[in-house]
Each structure stands twice: as C-alpha cells, then as structure tokens.
Design a protein around this motif. Structure first.
Motif, short mmCIF file in Angstrom:
data_model
loop_
_atom_site.label_atom_id
_atom_site.label_comp_id
_atom_site.label_asym_id
_atom_site.label_seq_id
_atom_site.Cartn_x
_atom_site.Cartn_y
_atom_site.Cartn_z
N ARG A 1 4.26 -4.18 4.85
CA ARG A 1 4.19 -3.06 5.22
C ARG A 1 3.71 -1.97 4.38
O ARG A 1 3.76 -1.01 3.78
CB ARG A 1 5.23 -2.28 5.64
N TRP A 2 3.43 -2.56 3.19
CA TRP A 2 2.77 -1.80 1.60
C TRP A 2 1.47 -1.93 1.25
O TRP A 2 0.90 -3.14 1.40
CB TRP A 2 4.03 -2.46 0.22
N TRP A 3 0.92 -0.97 0.75
CA TRP A 3 -0.10 -1.37 -0.09
C TRP A 3 -0.83 0.11 -0.92
O TRP A 3 -0.33 0.74 -1.62
CB TRP A 3 -1.81 -0.66 1.31
N HIS B 1 -7.84 -0.06 1.11
CA HIS B 1 -6.39 -0.60 0.74
C HIS B 1 -6.26 -2.08 0.05
O HIS B 1 -6.98 -2.93 0.65
CB HIS B 1 -5.77 -0.44 1.58
N GLU C 1 6.70 4.78 -3.30
CA GLU C 1 6.02 3.95 -3.64
C GLU C 1 6.91 3.42 -5.44
O GLU C 1 7.97 3.68 -6.16
CB GLU C 1 5.31 5.79 -5.13
N SER D 1 -3.10 0.36 5.79
CA SER D 1 -1.67 0.87 5.81
C SER D 1 -1.19 0.66 7.25
O SER D 1 0.52 0.71 7.74
CB SER D 1 -2.03 2.21 6.08
N ASP E 1 -4.11 2.01 -2.68
CA ASP E 1 -4.51 3.24 -2.26
C ASP E 1 -5.93 3.35 -3.44
O ASP E 1 -5.49 3.43 -4.80
CB ASP E 1 -4.44 4.71 -1.51
N ARG F 1 2.46 2.00 -1.56
CA ARG F 1 3.46 2.54 -1.48
C ARG F 1 3.50 2.26 0.01
O ARG F 1 2.54 1.37 0.34
CB ARG F 1 1.51 4.39 -1.05
N ASN F 2 3.87 2.36 1.00
CA ASN F 2 4.32 2.23 2.08
C ASN F 2 4.67 3.44 3.38
O ASN F 2 4.23 4.83 2.55
CB ASN F 2 5.69 1.38 3.02
N ALA F 3 4.82 3.10 4.67
CA ALA F 3 4.29 4.44 5.27
C ALA F 3 4.63 5.25 4.95
O ALA F 3 5.01 6.39 5.79
CB ALA F 3 4.49 4.18 6.63
#
Length: 309
Positions: free
Chosen positions: A262-264, A162, A212, A307, A266, A206-208
């Motif tokens: 809270r954002w990452w 991530h 996006e 994440s 992939d 993206r976040n949980a």
C-alpha cells in the motif's frame, strides 16, 4: 540553386561549432559535411567559417547568411519530410534515446511490428542512462523521466513512475516483514548510487490516505544500475526499491514480491519527449503514435501504477 544538403550542413555546423557534431546530427561523416560547406562557399564566392583545429567560427558573411536563412531551412525540411516517399510512407533515420532497462524490456520487443508497418524507417536507437539534449544532439525523440523541457521540446506522459519496495520470496521467508517504510532499516538493502550526482537516492513513501514516511535503507549492497539492483534482489541479497517498469515482469510472475503493497514513492512520469515542430516528420509522428497506441493496448499506465497496491 543550392541543394538542401549543403544548406543543412552549413546551418548545423554553425549551430554546433563543429563539422563532427553536425555530422552526428545529420547521420553523415565529418568529411561529407565539410565538403558540403566548402561547396556552398565556392558557389556563393564567400568564406562562411573561420576554421581552426578546435572549432568553427562564423565569418561576418557567414553570420549574415545564417540570419537570412532564418527558419526557412526547417520549413523546407518539413515540406520534404511530408512528401518524402512517393506513396506517403514514413522514411528516414529514426534516432531515439531510451533507458536500457525500459528500452530492452518494453521498446525493443515492439521493433518487429513497427518495422513491418513502416519498412522505410531505419531505427538508430541509443540505450543510455542519461538525459539527452534532443535538439543539439539531433534526436527525433526520447523516452524516460525527469527531462528538463528546453525550448522547443514537448513531453507526452505515458505512465506514472512509481517506486516500490520488493525482494525475493526466499529472502522474505527468512525475515519479518515491516509494517511501514520505517521498518526497512532493519533489513538488508540493495541501494543504487546515482550516476550523475554520485549520491544514494532516498525515497519518501506515501499511501492512499496521504501518510508519508521516509524509507531509510541500510546500505548492505551498493550498485549504480537498476538492472543490477533487480538482479541482486533476485539472488536473495536483500530488499530493493525501483520504479515498477524495472521489475513488473518479475512481480507479475512471483519471482519477486512487493513489500508494503500500500506504499509507493512518486518519481514523476514516464514520458515521450520530442521536438515541437509545426510539421512533424512522418517517421517521428509514426513512432509517437505507435508507442502511445501500444502502451495503451498493454494497459501499462495502470500496471505501472504502484499506488494501486
């Protein structure tokens, strides 16, 4: 009865079209491989290769002999590897490819414990930012991400890759934090140019909740190595984005601070790649089991997961 060394030198030379390439795979000198093949030709009474300054070409007799060997050579190698030491201990040269940042930061510190456990294994570890061809280049295993799974290669996932945004506390103290990835464009950014494509990578974060946003970054500083990206951020030159393993110790110590927790993005998975064999050499099996065991012990799958915030 021909020796296994002579047969292996012939097969690897036929596969690679070169004594030098075969020598790299066998951890021998080109002269030794050439000598082994010449001995085999002398014992068989036929010429197996047409030799030129550029490449080796199989003769008709060489093609017939190679086809006759078939998979028998690998079966013999596997049988020998399984009983390579009197006491059953893994032995031999262990050729591994790993990215420099992960290799020096996570894998190399494990070497003393590994060698204490398996003293007959001789490491030959290549630290390189490229995707290797395990089979043609003679690697026992590789650790990284994004490898194309060629025929005969398997991948074992170790942890997520991530990508997160981060900066130094000093830089963040002078700037207003963005509310989401679109706000990164307002900050000084350290970006990385790909060694393979020459392009600057952009990330879709993206976040949980499933939202996006494209992380558009202003190219204030451009480098081509992840270690340089991290060090530039430590110097307070701006915001950067890297996979968590490249910056985890500095994030955990507070020397670097994660933005947008809270954002990452992939980037796939960190995986252990190795040739699939019916009987895997003891040195390779011991390495795979050791790496998996150690990464589980250190809880890296969880710690590398951006994440989790």
């Amino acid at each position: 009865m021909e020796t296994l060394t002579n047969l292996e030198s012939f097969v690897r030379s036929a596969e690679t079209g070169s004594f030098s390439a075969a020598a790299r795979r066998l951890a021998l000198t080109p002269a030794a491989v050439s000598r082994n093949v010449a001995m085999l030709e002398r014992n068989l009474g036929v010429r197996l290769f047409q030799r030129s300054t550029r490449k080796l070409t199989l003769t008709e007799a060489g093609e017939t002999f190679l086809n006759a060997i078939g998979d028998n050579l690998e079966s013999l190698q596997n049988a020998i590897a399984a009983v390579s030491a009197d006491d059953g201990q893994p032995a031999g040269v262990l050729k591994i490819s790993v990215a420099p940042s992960f290799g020096t930061g996570y894998l190399l510190p494990l070497l003393p414990e590994f060698l204490q456990r398996y003293p007959r294994v001789r490491p030959e570890w290549h630290f390189e930012n490229r995707t290797v061809d395990l089979i043609s280049e003679g690697y026992d295993a590789a650790i990284g991400g994004g490898f194309e799974l060629a025929s005969g290669v398997v991948a074992r996932t170790l942890a997520p890759l991530h990508v997160v945004a981060f900066a130094s506390p000093a830089y963040l103290a002078r700037h207003r934090l963005p509310a989401d990835p679109s706000g990164l464009i307002e900050l000084d950014c350290i970006v990385m140019r790909s060694l393979s494509s020459g392009r600057i990578r952009t990330w879709n974060m993206r976040n949980a909740q499933g939202d996006e946003v494209i992380a558009t970054m202003r190219e204030t500083v451009v480098v081509n190595d992840p270690t340089a990206v991290r060090e530039a951020a430590r110097l307070g030159l701006g915001v950067a984005m890297l996979a968590v393993p490249d910056v985890l110790p500095w994030l955990e110590s507070g020397e670097l601070v994660r933005l947008l927790p809270r954002w990452w993005a992939d980037a796939g998975a960190l995986s252990l790649y190795y040739p699939s064999r019916q009987l895997m050499p003891g040195k390779t099996r011991s390495f795979i089991d050791f790496v998996v065991e150690t990464l589980q012990r250190e809880d890296y799958a969880r710690r590398f997961a951006g994440s989790l915030g």
